[in-house]
Motif scaffolding. Structure first.
Motif, PDB file in Angstrom:
ATOM      1  N   THR A 120     -20.990 -78.794  14.276  1.00  0.00           N
ATOM      2  CA  THR A 120     -19.525 -79.511  13.914  1.00  0.00           C
ATOM      3  C   THR A 120     -18.595 -78.678  13.083  1.00  0.00           C
ATOM      4  OG1 THR A 120     -20.690 -80.432  12.184  1.00  0.00           O
ATOM      5  CG2 THR A 120     -20.605 -81.831  14.090  1.00  0.00           C
ATOM      6  N   ASN A 237     -20.175 -88.676  19.799  1.00  0.00           N
ATOM      7  CA  ASN A 237     -18.806 -88.208  19.281  1.00  0.00           C
ATOM      8  C   ASN A 237     -18.340 -88.552  18.077  1.00  0.00           C
ATOM      9  OD1 ASN A 237     -19.072 -86.609  21.689  1.00  0.00           O
ATOM     10  ND2 ASN A 237     -17.556 -88.090  22.780  1.00  0.00           N
ATOM     11  N   GLN A 238     -18.454 -89.994  17.824  1.00  0.00           N
ATOM     12  CA  GLN A 238     -17.972 -90.365  16.715  1.00  0.00           C
ATOM     13  C   GLN A 238     -18.686 -90.291  15.456  1.00  0.00           C
ATOM     14  OE1 GLN A 238     -18.138 -94.871  16.125  1.00  0.00           O
ATOM     15  NE2 GLN A 238     -16.109 -94.851  15.023  1.00  0.00           N
ATOM     16  N   ASP A 241     -17.795 -86.601  14.814  1.00  0.00           N
ATOM     17  CA  ASP A 241     -16.441 -86.486  14.161  1.00  0.00           C
ATOM     18  C   ASP A 241     -16.435 -86.698  12.649  1.00  0.00           C
ATOM     19  OD1 ASP A 241     -15.039 -85.801  16.785  1.00  0.00           O
ATOM     20  OD2 ASP A 241     -14.504 -87.913  17.105  1.00  0.00           O
ATOM     21  N   ARG A 244     -17.994 -83.725  11.002  1.00  0.00           N
ATOM     22  CA  ARG A 244     -16.695 -82.591  11.183  1.00  0.00           C
ATOM     23  C   ARG A 244     -15.829 -82.758  10.121  1.00  0.00           C
ATOM     24  NH1 ARG A 244     -16.210 -83.269  16.192  1.00  0.00           N
ATOM     25  NH2 ARG A 244     -17.351 -81.755  16.759  1.00  0.00           N
ATOM     26  N   TRP A 245     -15.067 -83.912  10.318  1.00  0.00           N
ATOM     27  CA  TRP A 245     -14.055 -83.986   9.258  1.00  0.00           C
ATOM     28  C   TRP A 245     -14.373 -84.381   7.805  1.00  0.00           C
ATOM     29  CZ3 TRP A 245      -9.195 -82.989  10.218  1.00  0.00           C
ATOM     30  CH2 TRP A 245      -8.906 -82.749  11.409  1.00  0.00           C
TER      31      TRP A 245
END
Length: 256
Positions: A120, A237-238, A241, A244-245
């Motif tokens: 990520t 994916n959530q 994410d 990652r963020w």
């Protein structure tokens, strides 16, 4: 560090508020139902993940895990840290023993595509080096022909080591040990001439574990590029994410 982390946590929680408006994925659902993030970390590398005598974990990778917990639960303490060796870490993630691997792990094509993982991002750019005792009288890695080298299995370090010696027409005798604390003990006890791992790990080991840090030198050669970063299982994916963020929020906090 604390203020930076709090800033990252606030940004990550804001992200979670946006993310939860969509249907959660299976990994995120399981984490929420459990009420706790399970994070795979190293068995102890100063600066990245290290537990003190009271069992409190600190370090760059630990802060990332806490930021993700803050994003999901609004509480950075809702995380359990599971120490993993280099050999065990991928099995732990694949089997679901951990939700997230934040363990000085190099981002590679094979790991990203063949193991069912998603990297990520990169939270630390590293490179492999060599540490020796000063009494060996060595000033360069190119003087290590015939040396015994302590190395962990299941790592890019092990592969890079073989490639480097082959490319420089040198030979070496590997001393392969799974647990990093046992690798350190073997090196400082003189079972091997050289300890090789990421340069950050060498400096951390010399500072925190060497009987006399001034007796050891880290050779100038850096023989690889090691982009280290967090890893999740492919498919949600959530959750990826959010990890990652959360990492990006920490980068922003560091800039501020």
């Amino acid at each position: 560090m604390l203020n930076k982390f709090l800033a990252a946590g606030v940004a990550a929680v804001a992200l979670a508020g946006v993310a939860t408006t969509a249907q959660a994925g299976k990994e995120l659902d399981a984490i929420k139902a459990r009420g706790q993030l399970i994070c795979g970390v190293s068995t102890g590398v100063a600066g990245f993940a290290l537990a003190d005598s009271q069992g409190k974990w600190t370090g760059l990778d630990v802060d990332l895990c806490r930021a993700v917990a803050a994003a999901i639960f609004g509480d950075a303490d809702k995380v359990k840290f599971v120490p993993t060796t280099a050999q065990q870490r991928f099995t732990a993630l694949q089997s679901g023993e951990v939700d997230l691997l934040a363990r000085t792990t190099t981002y590679t094509l094979t790991r990203d595509t063949a193991l069912g993982f998603d990297f990520t991002g990169v939270n630390y750019y590293d490179g492999q080096g060599f540490m020796v005792n000063k009494k060996l009288g060595v000033k360069s890695a190119k003087e290590l022909n015939g040396a015994t080298v302590c190395v962990q299995p299941g790592t890019t370090t092990e592969l890079n080591l073989a490639d480097y010696f082959r490319a420089n027409k040198m030979t070496f005798k590997p001393v392969v040990i799974e647990k990093v604390e046992e690798v350190r003990a073997a090196f400082f006890a003189g079972r091997c001439d050289v300890f090789t791992t990421d340069a950050s790990g060498l400096y951390a080991t010399r500072a925190a574990n060497a009987p006399k840090p001034e007796d050891y030198i880290i050779l100038p050669e850096i023989i690889s590029k090691e982009p280290l970063g967090p890893v999740v299982r492919h498919g949600d994916n959530q959750f990826a994410d959010i990890v990652r963020w959360s990492l990006y929020a920490m980068v922003e906090a560091e800039e501020y």
